[in-house]
Scaffold this active site. Sequence first.
Site, PDB file in Angstrom:
ATOM      1  N   ALA A   1      31.921  33.250  35.304  1.00 56.66           N
ATOM      2  CA  ALA A   1      32.328  32.696  34.012  1.00 56.66           C
ATOM      3  C   ALA A   1      33.825  32.899  33.787  1.00 56.66           C
ATOM      4  CB  ALA A   1      31.531  33.354  32.892  1.00 56.66           C
TER       5      ALA A   1
ATOM      6  N   ASP B   1      39.842  45.312  46.031  1.00 59.06           N
ATOM      7  CA  ASP B   1      39.221  44.127  46.630  1.00 59.06           C
ATOM      8  C   ASP B   1      39.505  42.899  45.766  1.00 59.06           C
ATOM      9  OD1 ASP B   1      37.030  43.002  48.578  1.00 59.06           O
ATOM     10  OD2 ASP B   1      36.407  42.326  46.591  1.00 59.06           O
TER      11      ASP B   1
ATOM     12  N   TYR C   1      39.202  34.318  43.388  1.00 61.57           N
ATOM     13  CA  TYR C   1      39.125  35.034  42.104  1.00 61.57           C
ATOM     14  C   TYR C   1      40.271  34.662  41.165  1.00 61.57           C
ATOM     15  CZ  TYR C   1      35.930  38.162  44.722  1.00 61.57           C
ATOM     16  OH  TYR C   1      34.931  38.681  45.492  1.00 61.57           O
TER      17      TYR C   1
ATOM     18  N   LYS D   1      40.576  37.596  50.616  1.00 55.34           N
ATOM     19  CA  LYS D   1      39.626  36.753  51.366  1.00 55.34           C
ATOM     20  C   LYS D   1      40.053  35.292  51.393  1.00 55.34           C
ATOM     21  CE  LYS D   1      36.059  39.734  49.351  1.00 55.34           C
ATOM     22  NZ  LYS D   1      36.400  39.855  47.916  1.00 55.34           N
TER      23      LYS D   1
ATOM     24  N   HIS E   1      35.596  34.661  53.571  1.00 53.24           N
ATOM     25  CA  HIS E   1      34.782  34.975  52.384  1.00 53.24           C
ATOM     26  C   HIS E   1      33.316  34.596  52.565  1.00 53.24           C
ATOM     27  CE1 HIS E   1      35.306  35.466  47.753  1.00 53.24           C
ATOM     28  NE2 HIS E   1      34.081  35.811  48.092  1.00 53.24           N
TER      29      HIS E   1
ATOM     30  N   ASN F   1      29.567  37.943  53.889  1.00 50.31           N
ATOM     31  CA  ASN F   1      28.368  37.107  53.736  1.00 50.31           C
ATOM     32  C   ASN F   1      27.892  36.504  55.052  1.00 50.31           C
ATOM     33  OD1 ASN F   1      27.982  37.224  50.782  1.00 50.31           O
ATOM     34  ND2 ASN F   1      29.971  36.222  50.718  1.00 50.31           N
TER      35      ASN F   1
ATOM     36  N   ASN G   1      36.959  48.528  32.510  1.00 46.60           N
ATOM     37  CA  ASN G   1      36.921  49.541  31.459  1.00 46.60           C
ATOM     38  C   ASN G   1      37.421  50.867  32.028  1.00 46.60           C
ATOM     39  OD1 ASN G   1      35.169  51.972  30.440  1.00 46.60           O
ATOM     40  ND2 ASN G   1      35.279  50.525  28.742  1.00 46.60           N
TER      41      ASN G   1
ATOM     42  N   ILE H   1      35.896  52.831  35.155  1.00 47.58           N
ATOM     43  CA  ILE H   1      36.686  52.838  36.397  1.00 47.58           C
ATOM     44  C   ILE H   1      36.760  54.273  36.931  1.00 47.58           C
ATOM     45  CG2 ILE H   1      39.057  52.599  37.293  1.00 47.58           C
ATOM     46  CD1 ILE H   1      39.336  50.096  35.466  1.00 47.58           C
ATOM     47  N   ALA H   2      37.041  55.220  36.039  1.00 43.96           N
ATOM     48  CA  ALA H   2      37.149  56.630  36.461  1.00 43.96           C
ATOM     49  C   ALA H   2      35.800  57.158  36.952  1.00 43.96           C
ATOM     50  CB  ALA H   2      37.666  57.485  35.303  1.00 43.96           C
TER      51      ALA H   2
END
Length: 316
Positions: free
Chosen positions: A29, A54, A59, A88, A121, A160, A263, A267-268
């Site tokens: 989205a 990554d 993206y 990728k 990819h 993949n 967030n 993340i931490a």
Amino acid sequence: INGAEAPTVQLNDGHKMPVVALGTGRGTAPGSESVEEVRRAVLDAISVGYRHIDTAAIYNDEAQVGAGVGDAIAKGLVKREDLFITTKLWNDKHAKEAVVPALRESLRKLNLDYVDLYLIHFPTATKADGSPDSIDYLDTWRGMEEARQLGLVRSIGVSNFNSTQLQRVYDSSQVKPAVNQFEVNPTMTQEPLVKLCKKLNVAVMAYSPFGFLVSRKNADAPPPKADDPELVKMAAKYGKTTSQIVLRYLIERGLTPIPKSTNKERIAQNIDLFDFQLTEDEVAIISKFNKNVRVIHPVGMKDYPNYPFVTEEPSV
Ligand code: NDP
């Protein structure tokens, strides 16, 4: 308690890859989450010890990843050589002669001279309009080898690719794939493909590592959810969250999970994994959730040549 000491795995080409990567793909989205958040997420991640990021051409966030990396270097948190950046090649750049220009474009956006890892990819080739193309991924691999030869990338790999496809690249290449990145989580445990990768000494990056644990649109999604009693029990035992239990499960299996978060606290949390270990029994309990159900299945391409997710993986 952070990932500053995050361990690495040795790739089959001698390079070392940090075993937790920040995911920056933001799902299907676009626009639902500001791409600008990625810049801050990358800086936050590096501040708490991530050394592996990554991204991917598709993206549309390589510029933001590059800006976050630039911020971290400017602040003196790390040097370029301390970081491991993965990007990728998208499906419409599979022609052998399209690979190097595509990587140069990614490098321009990332504002980097080289990436550490470049992945095909998806094994399926498309034209620019998304319609199927018949390019053999072995031709694409020749382009990847050339990019490596030019020093634009240190390690090359795939994403993949199913067992047959991975074995085929492996058997017919000078430079073996260093990595296969595919979905692994409690409902998609991928034992056969992981086993083949281990046999070939191909490192595994595990995407969508939380599976259906975290909120997903699919209300009928199979367990485990974040409040699953087995996971809650383990979380209580180790003083961790169920999300951390699932990431540690992947690490116990020798994989490199790619948790995505924008967030700061999560993340931490997602790299605070190196002060506990699951037992073999606990790993087995989590593996029993397997249903071979994917979070990510690009069914729009299912009739295209080389679509990878057609059959169950054969056992090796
Ligand atoms: P994840 O399993 O990483 O799930 C991401 C979701 O989990 C987000 O909604 C995030 O929200 C939430 N989350 C993150 N940490 C926690 C936590 N500690 N507790 C609770 N919720 C949490 O799935 P993705 O599908 O995003 O995969 C991760 C990465 O893998 C991608 O970003 C991409 O880099 C890569 N990928 C590669 C693919 C490929 O084809 N090669 C395909 C799919 C993904 P919030 O941000 O709010 O924390």
